[in-house]
Design a protein around this motif. Structure first.
Motif, PDB file in Angstrom:
ATOM      1  N   ASP A  36      75.945  77.796  60.613  1.00  0.00           N
ATOM      2  CA  ASP A  36      75.131  76.655  61.020  1.00  0.00           C
ATOM      3  C   ASP A  36      75.898  75.342  60.842  1.00  0.00           C
ATOM      4  O   ASP A  36      75.543  74.490  60.037  1.00  0.00           O
ATOM      5  CB  ASP A  36      73.814  76.616  60.242  1.00  0.00           C
ATOM      6  CG  ASP A  36      72.929  77.798  60.548  1.00  0.00           C
ATOM      7  OD1 ASP A  36      71.922  77.623  61.266  1.00  0.00           O
ATOM      8  OD2 ASP A  36      73.239  78.907  60.084  1.00  0.00           O
ATOM      9  N   LEU A  37      76.947  75.203  61.619  1.00  0.00           N
ATOM     10  CA  LEU A  37      77.721  73.962  61.591  1.00  0.00           C
ATOM     11  C   LEU A  37      78.240  73.678  62.990  1.00  0.00           C
ATOM     12  O   LEU A  37      78.591  74.582  63.746  1.00  0.00           O
ATOM     13  CB  LEU A  37      78.875  74.034  60.600  1.00  0.00           C
ATOM     14  CG  LEU A  37      80.080  74.922  60.895  1.00  0.00           C
ATOM     15  CD1 LEU A  37      81.241  74.553  59.974  1.00  0.00           C
ATOM     16  CD2 LEU A  37      79.743  76.401  60.697  1.00  0.00           C
ATOM     17  N   HIS A  57      76.616  68.445  65.254  1.00  0.00           N
ATOM     18  CA  HIS A  57      75.692  68.928  64.223  1.00  0.00           C
ATOM     19  C   HIS A  57      74.886  70.123  64.733  1.00  0.00           C
ATOM     20  O   HIS A  57      73.747  70.351  64.321  1.00  0.00           O
ATOM     21  CB  HIS A  57      74.761  67.801  63.772  1.00  0.00           C
ATOM     22  CG  HIS A  57      75.458  66.752  62.965  1.00  0.00           C
ATOM     23  ND1 HIS A  57      76.265  65.785  63.547  1.00  0.00           N
ATOM     24  CD2 HIS A  57      75.509  66.536  61.631  1.00  0.00           C
ATOM     25  CE1 HIS A  57      76.756  65.013  62.596  1.00  0.00           C
ATOM     26  NE2 HIS A  57      76.318  65.439  61.427  1.00  0.00           N
ATOM     27  N   GLY A  58      75.503  70.890  65.635  1.00  0.00           N
ATOM     28  CA  GLY A  58      74.847  72.056  66.207  1.00  0.00           C
ATOM     29  C   GLY A  58      75.373  73.354  65.651  1.00  0.00           C
ATOM     30  O   GLY A  58      75.249  73.613  64.444  1.00  0.00           O
ATOM     31  N   HIS A  59      75.994  74.168  66.519  1.00  0.00           N
ATOM     32  CA  HIS A  59      76.469  75.482  66.113  1.00  0.00           C
ATOM     33  C   HIS A  59      77.898  75.702  66.598  1.00  0.00           C
ATOM     34  O   HIS A  59      78.338  75.114  67.589  1.00  0.00           O
ATOM     35  CB  HIS A  59      75.549  76.566  66.664  1.00  0.00           C
ATOM     36  CG  HIS A  59      74.204  76.591  66.010  1.00  0.00           C
ATOM     37  ND1 HIS A  59      73.971  77.211  64.802  1.00  0.00           N
ATOM     38  CD2 HIS A  59      73.016  76.050  66.388  1.00  0.00           C
ATOM     39  CE1 HIS A  59      72.705  77.069  64.469  1.00  0.00           C
ATOM     40  NE2 HIS A  59      72.100  76.365  65.409  1.00  0.00           N
ATOM     41  N   LEU A  60      78.596  76.603  65.910  1.00  0.00           N
ATOM     42  CA  LEU A  60      80.022  76.812  66.144  1.00  0.00           C
ATOM     43  C   LEU A  60      80.251  77.844  67.245  1.00  0.00           C
ATOM     44  O   LEU A  60      79.667  78.931  67.223  1.00  0.00           O
ATOM     45  CB  LEU A  60      80.679  77.282  64.841  1.00  0.00           C
ATOM     46  CG  LEU A  60      82.180  77.032  64.682  1.00  0.00           C
ATOM     47  CD1 LEU A  60      82.475  75.535  64.665  1.00  0.00           C
ATOM     48  CD2 LEU A  60      82.668  77.691  63.394  1.00  0.00           C
ATOM     49  N   ASP A  73      72.145  69.795  61.812  1.00  0.00           N
ATOM     50  CA  ASP A  73      70.986  68.900  61.886  1.00  0.00           C
ATOM     51  C   ASP A  73      69.882  69.335  60.920  1.00  0.00           C
ATOM     52  O   ASP A  73      68.802  69.766  61.309  1.00  0.00           O
ATOM     53  CB  ASP A  73      70.458  68.809  63.326  1.00  0.00           C
ATOM     54  CG  ASP A  73      70.129  70.167  63.930  1.00  0.00           C
ATOM     55  OD1 ASP A  73      70.379  71.202  63.268  1.00  0.00           O
ATOM     56  OD2 ASP A  73      69.609  70.195  65.056  1.00  0.00           O
ATOM     57  N   ALA A  74      70.179  69.203  59.641  1.00  0.00           N
ATOM     58  CA  ALA A  74      69.230  69.515  58.573  1.00  0.00           C
ATOM     59  C   ALA A  74      69.376  68.441  57.501  1.00  0.00           C
ATOM     60  O   ALA A  74      70.218  67.549  57.611  1.00  0.00           O
ATOM     61  CB  ALA A  74      69.505  70.908  58.009  1.00  0.00           C
ATOM     62  N   ALA A  75      68.539  68.521  56.463  1.00  0.00           N
ATOM     63  CA  ALA A  75      68.493  67.453  55.462  1.00  0.00           C
ATOM     64  C   ALA A  75      69.817  67.278  54.738  1.00  0.00           C
ATOM     65  O   ALA A  75      70.337  66.156  54.619  1.00  0.00           O
ATOM     66  CB  ALA A  75      67.373  67.731  54.461  1.00  0.00           C
ATOM     67  N   ASP A  76      70.386  68.361  54.227  1.00  0.00           N
ATOM     68  CA  ASP A  76      71.662  68.296  53.492  1.00  0.00           C
ATOM     69  C   ASP A  76      72.272  69.691  53.467  1.00  0.00           C
ATOM     70  O   ASP A  76      72.372  70.324  52.409  1.00  0.00           O
ATOM     71  CB  ASP A  76      71.430  67.771  52.072  1.00  0.00           C
ATOM     72  CG  ASP A  76      72.706  67.315  51.383  1.00  0.00           C
ATOM     73  OD1 ASP A  76      73.783  67.431  51.997  1.00  0.00           O
ATOM     74  OD2 ASP A  76      72.618  66.846  50.234  1.00  0.00           O
TER      75      ASP A  76
END
Length: 278
Positions: free
Chosen positions: A166-167, A212-215, A146-149
């Motif tokens: 961060d995925l 769109h959070g964390h693994l 959850d970020a711009a790109d």
């Protein structure tokens, strides 16, 4: 080749990759003073870094960037939307560093950005596809967060190092990008049960568990298990202090890999101490 995860977690992230004479810092999410001291402990002068690569604009990845820019005038590479989403204070600090009276050597800049002698050069370098930097081939690849790109980075020289944190989940394109790395820095953020039963409010739990959070630890393990060409070393990164434990992350990933007949050394990163591989 040297890979040193200087800090990793929700309080700040920074990773050094040194290879083929190049020294690259991936993210600057801890104070510039900490980065300077941590690099010195790795026998690297921060002033000799070739560049900073940003994965995304969240504070735990950029907190020390403004001061680093003022101190060392380092070029910063990331996706255009990420650079545009940096806090205004950081953008201004980098702009001020770009206008310094001390000219930055042309060798620090990609060819298309080189300006005539004495002209102002931007230290911000938007990138899309693969590019060359200090003799290395660097390929940014998109990750769901959850970020711009947001991106991970595949860094290729005599060896290949891939940094992917961060995925929310491992897409096919992410799997292709981490496949074949010699060293993989991969997120193992949380144990799903600890998170679900923990004290975080439900909206935050839902964000972390989302695409769109964390693994999670298990997802990190299965991502590695499904690779065709697996790494020889893995750093487990961005561990949650609230919803994970170093021993639990290592045990979970190790057990899943062992169940598939896979044995790879695992290096669990820390928030307040460097973890290195040389």
């Amino acid at each position: 080749m040297q890979v040193s995860v200087l800090a990793s977690g929700s309080k700040g992230n920074a990773t050094l990759v040194a290879m083929n004479g190049a020294k690259i810092l991936i993210d600057a999410g801890i104070s510039a003073t900490r980065i300077k001291k941590a690099l010195a402990a790795e026998n690297v002068d921060a002033a000799n870094l070739d560049a900073v690569l940003l994965t995304h604009e969240h504070r735990d990845h950029v907190a020390g960037l403004a001061t680093l820019a003022r101190w060392y005038h380092l070029p910063v590479y990331s996706r255009r939307k990420t650079l545009a989403s940096l806090p205004i204070s950081i953008q201004q600090a980098i702009a001020d560093a770009s206008r310094t009276d001390t000219l930055v050597p042309d060798s620090l800049f990609v060819a298309e950005d080189v300006a005539p002698y004495g002209a102002t050069k931007s230290l911000l370098h938007p990138v899309d596809g693969a590019f060359r930097l200090a003799g290395l081939r660097i390929t940014p690849f998109s990750v769901p967060h959850d970020a711009a790109d947001p991106v991970g980075y595949r860094i290729e020289g005599d060896s290949t190092v891939t940094v992917c944190t961060d995925l929310g989940f491992v897409t096919q394109s992410v799997a292709a990008s981490i496949d074949g790395a010699d060293v993989l820095v991969l997120e193992a953020n949380h144990d799903a049960e600890l998170l679900k039963n923990g004290r975080y409010p439900w909206p935050l739990k839902r964000r972390i568990l989302g695409n769109h959070g964390h693994l999670a630890n298990t997802d990190a393990a299965w991502a590695v298990a499904h690779l065709e060409r697996r790494p020889r070393d893995i750093f487990l990164a961005h561990l949650s202090q609230e919803n994970n434990r170093p021993d639990l992350a290592k045990e979970t990933v190790s057990n899943i890999l062992a169940g598939q007949g896979i044995e790879i050394p695992l290096h669990v990163t820390k928030q307040d101490e460097a973890v290195r591989l040389r």
